[in-house]
Design a protein around this motif. Structure first.
Motif, PDB file in Angstrom:
ATOM      1  N   THR A 193       0.823  -1.209   0.000  1.00  0.00           N
ATOM      2  CA  THR A 193       0.000   0.000   0.000  1.00  0.00           C
ATOM      3  C   THR A 193       0.853   1.253   0.000  1.00  0.00           C
ATOM      4  OG1 THR A 193      -1.687  -1.238   1.218  1.00  0.00           O
ATOM      5  CG2 THR A 193      -1.907   1.147   1.182  1.00  0.00           C
ATOM      6  N   ALA A 194       2.026   1.185   0.634  1.00  0.00           N
ATOM      7  CA  ALA A 194       2.921   2.350   0.637  1.00  0.00           C
ATOM      8  C   ALA A 194       3.350   2.716  -0.784  1.00  0.00           C
ATOM      9  CB  ALA A 194       4.141   2.063   1.506  1.00  0.00           C
ATOM     10  N   TRP A 195       3.667   1.691  -1.624  1.00  0.00           N
ATOM     11  CA  TRP A 195       3.985   1.960  -3.038  1.00  0.00           C
ATOM     12  C   TRP A 195       2.728   2.316  -3.828  1.00  0.00           C
ATOM     13  CZ3 TRP A 195       8.624   2.706  -5.059  1.00  0.00           C
ATOM     14  CH2 TRP A 195       9.748   2.197  -4.403  1.00  0.00           C
ATOM     15  N   TYR A 196       1.647   1.646  -3.510  1.00  0.00           N
ATOM     16  CA  TYR A 196       0.390   1.861  -4.242  1.00  0.00           C
ATOM     17  C   TYR A 196      -0.093   3.302  -4.100  1.00  0.00           C
ATOM     18  CZ  TYR A 196      -4.700   1.479  -4.973  1.00  0.00           C
ATOM     19  OH  TYR A 196      -5.992   1.677  -5.374  1.00  0.00           O
ATOM     20  N   ALA A 197       0.084   3.898  -2.952  1.00  0.00           N
ATOM     21  CA  ALA A 197      -0.368   5.272  -2.739  1.00  0.00           C
ATOM     22  C   ALA A 197       0.408   6.268  -3.602  1.00  0.00           C
ATOM     23  CB  ALA A 197      -0.227   5.637  -1.263  1.00  0.00           C
ATOM     24  N   GLU A 198       1.621   5.892  -4.024  1.00  0.00           N
ATOM     25  CA  GLU A 198       2.423   6.807  -4.847  1.00  0.00           C
ATOM     26  C   GLU A 198       2.053   6.759  -6.324  1.00  0.00           C
ATOM     27  OE1 GLU A 198       6.502   6.036  -4.207  1.00  0.00           O
ATOM     28  OE2 GLU A 198       6.450   6.489  -2.050  1.00  0.00           O
TER      29      GLU A 198
END
Length: 659
Positions: A193-198
């Motif tokens: 999710t940390a990468w997905y939010a970017e």
């Protein structure tokens, strides 16, 4: 010209004609990565006919990358396009299953994949190969690829919508990575999710293209592996065929090839049964020969080599008109999608701004309504407060009048208290003086009590000596009495001078200490009376002090002297209560009387005139056994010229001994 005939016959002829014209068919099931389709194929159809039907159904124009794969006897084989479907070694099933998969891979996905459907099919197939561990990928790269896959599936990240746990049912990471790092599903979801939010703002096709651009750089991407051997008895090598050429790998290493042959450097590839020969373009170079396990494997290797070589040569030639049209359409489609995405993004931004403005207006409206409600409540409260204030003002006026009256009374009370305080100070001073006098009197009484105690001890000692003397006197009297009986008997016949001479010469003397006893009794009586008089006066003085103190206590209870007066009264009571025991003796008059009122026996003695008595009075006293009256003995002297004397010893209540 008009055709005439029986209608029933015409109907039967048309049905028989239709039956003859309908060809025989067989059912086929086509399985893609994310869907399944069924078709009815004619018996005479070739592999290309079925393949074109599937491509038309999918809307796919870049058909040269794909093929129909089936499995027979545990070996995956591609359907040949130039042969009939039923003439090939297909599985005898109904329906017959084929997998529509990418057979050849592009060198650069961004340049060669023109259609969105082509890109999507490649994305799904490569993703499946990574998850099935057919293509090795590092854990860091798998997390990044998973984030692009989530972006392609769910769109932009929204924390309000995509709550924790929304990826629980999605397969995004290879099992090897999950086993290597023993993290919980929540931890992996947090990393993804940390990468997905970017990736916010990236469309689905862009996310899939980014996925493929990362995947094409992996070592095992687009490589088909086959086990081979340099001799017929051993299988110790792997042959890999991809879009760039042919590679030879060791059996335990599929990442770095031991030897590679690019398509541009290969002159000819041929096989003879299980032997396959690769001839380089350089005639001086060594010809590579190897053996496979089956003849079918050599045919499959040769088929893949021909297809990849054709695509390799096509990329390096001028594009055909069809390819140019497709590229132009792809560019136009990308431009259109870009504009559409920009428009959608702008509309989305405007919608978000409008929603935010709406929320702000709603919040402001709610705030204003709340403020209006609070203002109304405040107005009502202010009205109530005004009414209360009016009532309080009226009450305050009345209280002011009362306060003025109370102030005047308080002033009078203050003046009275000042006068009272002055009086109280004077009375306090007098009371303290009286207290000091009382304390001095108490001290004097204590000293007097001590002195009286000492005198009582001396008196007790003297009394003891008097009792001893009394006992001695009693004994002497008894002795004298015994001696006088014969004397009295002989006195009838003897002259008086002879009796007097015998009495004076006696060795026993009567020593009763009469003078000392009288003196002692008088002193005790006088001291007792003096002490009782002083005690009576002191008690009268103490009663006066108590009455004065009680009167002051009633007036000055609020002052700090109340406890002090109690202490003074307590000390005075204690001083009265601790009166020495000898004073109580004199007050009651019991103990001393008991000690002194012990009977002296009264004796009648016939003696000379040296004993004081009443002249010529004969008194006969009977014997008394009382404790206060002694016995008396009467001696009568018979003879002429004799004088009768009666001596009587008696003890009275005044503790004075009379003889």
């Amino acid at each position: 010209m008009i055709w005439c005939g029986h209608p029933h016959k015409l109907k039967n002829m048309s049905i028989r004609g239709l039956k003859k014209k309908q060809p025989k068919t067989f059912k086929v099931k086509i399985v893609t990565v994310d869907a399944e389709m069924e078709f009815s194929c004619e018996m005479k159809w070739k592999g290309k006919d079925l393949f074109d039907l599937v491509c038309r159904a999918l809307g796919l124009r870049e058909t040269w990358f794909f093929g129909l794969q089936y499995t027979v006897k545990g070996m995956c084989t591609w359907l040949k396009m130039d042969k009939k479907v039923l003439d090939q070694e297909i599985p005898k099933e109904d329906p017959i299953s084929f997998h529509f998969l990418a057979k050849f891979y592009p060198e650069k996905v961004e340049e060669e994949l023109l259609q969105e459907i082509t890109q999507h099919l490649f994305f799904l197939q490569v993703k499946k190969q990574i998850l099935d561990e057919e293509i090795y990928c590092s854990p860091e790269a798998t997390v990044l690829l998973a984030s692009y896959a989530v972006q392609a599936k769910y769109g932009d990240y929204d924390p309000n919508f995509h709550e924790p746990g929304f990826l629980a049912h999605d397969e995004l990471l290879p099992k090897r990575v999950l086993r290597q790092y023993q993290l919980t599903a929540e931890m992996w979801e947090e990393k993804i999710t940390a990468w997905y939010a970017e990736h916010r703002g990236i469309a689905r096709d862009e996310a899939e293209m980014n996925y493929l651009k990362i995947a094409q750089d992996l070592e095992m991407y687009g490589v088909n592996y086959f086990p081979i051997a340099q001799n017929k008895n051993h299988t110790d090598l792997l042959l890999g065929v991809d879009a760039k050429g042919i590679h030879i790998y060791s059996i335990n290493n599929r990442f770095s090839p031991n030897k590679s042959f690019e398509w541009s450097a290969i002159r000819n590839i041929s096989y003879s049964e299980k032997e396959l020969t690769i001839k380089p373009l350089d005639k001086k170079a060594e010809v590579f020969k190897f053996f496979s396990s089956q003849l079918k494997v050599n045919k499959l290797i040769l088929q893949l080599c021909i297809g990849n070589h054709d695509l390799f040569m096509r990329r390096r030639k001028v594009d055909s008109i069809e390819i140019q049209q497709m590229k132009a359409q792809a560019r136009e489609e990308k431009a259109r999608k870009k504009m559409e995405n920009q428009r959608l993004a702008r509309e989305k931004q405007l919608r978000e701004e409008a929603e935010r403005a709406k929320e702000e207006l709603e919040r402001r409206l709610f705030q204003l309504e709340d403020e209006a409600r609070q203002a109304n409540e405040a107005l009502l409260r202010s009205q109530e407060a005004a009414e209360l204030l009016a009532e309080k003002a009226q009450i305050a006026e009345e209280e002011a009048k009362l306060l003025a009256q109370n102030a005047a009374e308080a002033e009078q009370e203050r003046q009275r208290l000042e006068i009272t305080a002055l009086k109280t100070k004077e009375e306090k001073r007098l009371m303290e003086q009286k207290m000091r006098e009382a304390e001095l009197i108490a001290v004097k009484l204590v000293k007097e009590s001590d002195r009286r105690a000492k005198e009582a001890e001396h008196l007790k000692q003297d009394l003891h000596e008097a009792r001893e003397a009394e006992q001695k006197a009693k004994q002497k009297l008894l002795d004298i009495t015994r001696l006088n009986y014969p004397v009295s008997f002989c006195s009838k016949y003897s002259p008086t001078d002879t009796r007097d001479a015998n009495f004076d010469k006696g060795s026993i003397k009567l020593d009763l200490k009469d003078i000392d006893l009288k003196r002692l009794s008088f002193e005790i009586e006088r001291e007792r009376l003096d002490y009782l008089e002083k005690s009576r006066k002191f008690e009268d003085r103490l009663k006066e002090l108590k009455s004065e103190i009680h009167a002051l206590k009633l007036e000055e209870k609020q002052s700090g002297l109340y406890s002090h007066w109690n202490e003074v009264l307590g000390s005075l009571d204690r001083s009265l209560g601790n009166t020495p025991s000898w004073t109580k003796i004199f007050e009651t008059g019991d103990s001393l009387d008991i000690n002194l009122q012990r009977p002296f026996p009264a004796y009648s003695l016939n003696t000379t005139s040296s004993w004081p008595c009443t002249n010529k009075i004969q008194h006969t006293a009977p014997v008394e056994k009382s404790s206060f009256q002694a016995n008396s003995l009467v001696a009568n002297s018979v003879g002429t010229g004799t004088r009768k004397q009666i001596i009587k010893v008696q003890q009275h209540d005044s503790d004075v001994i009379y003889i």
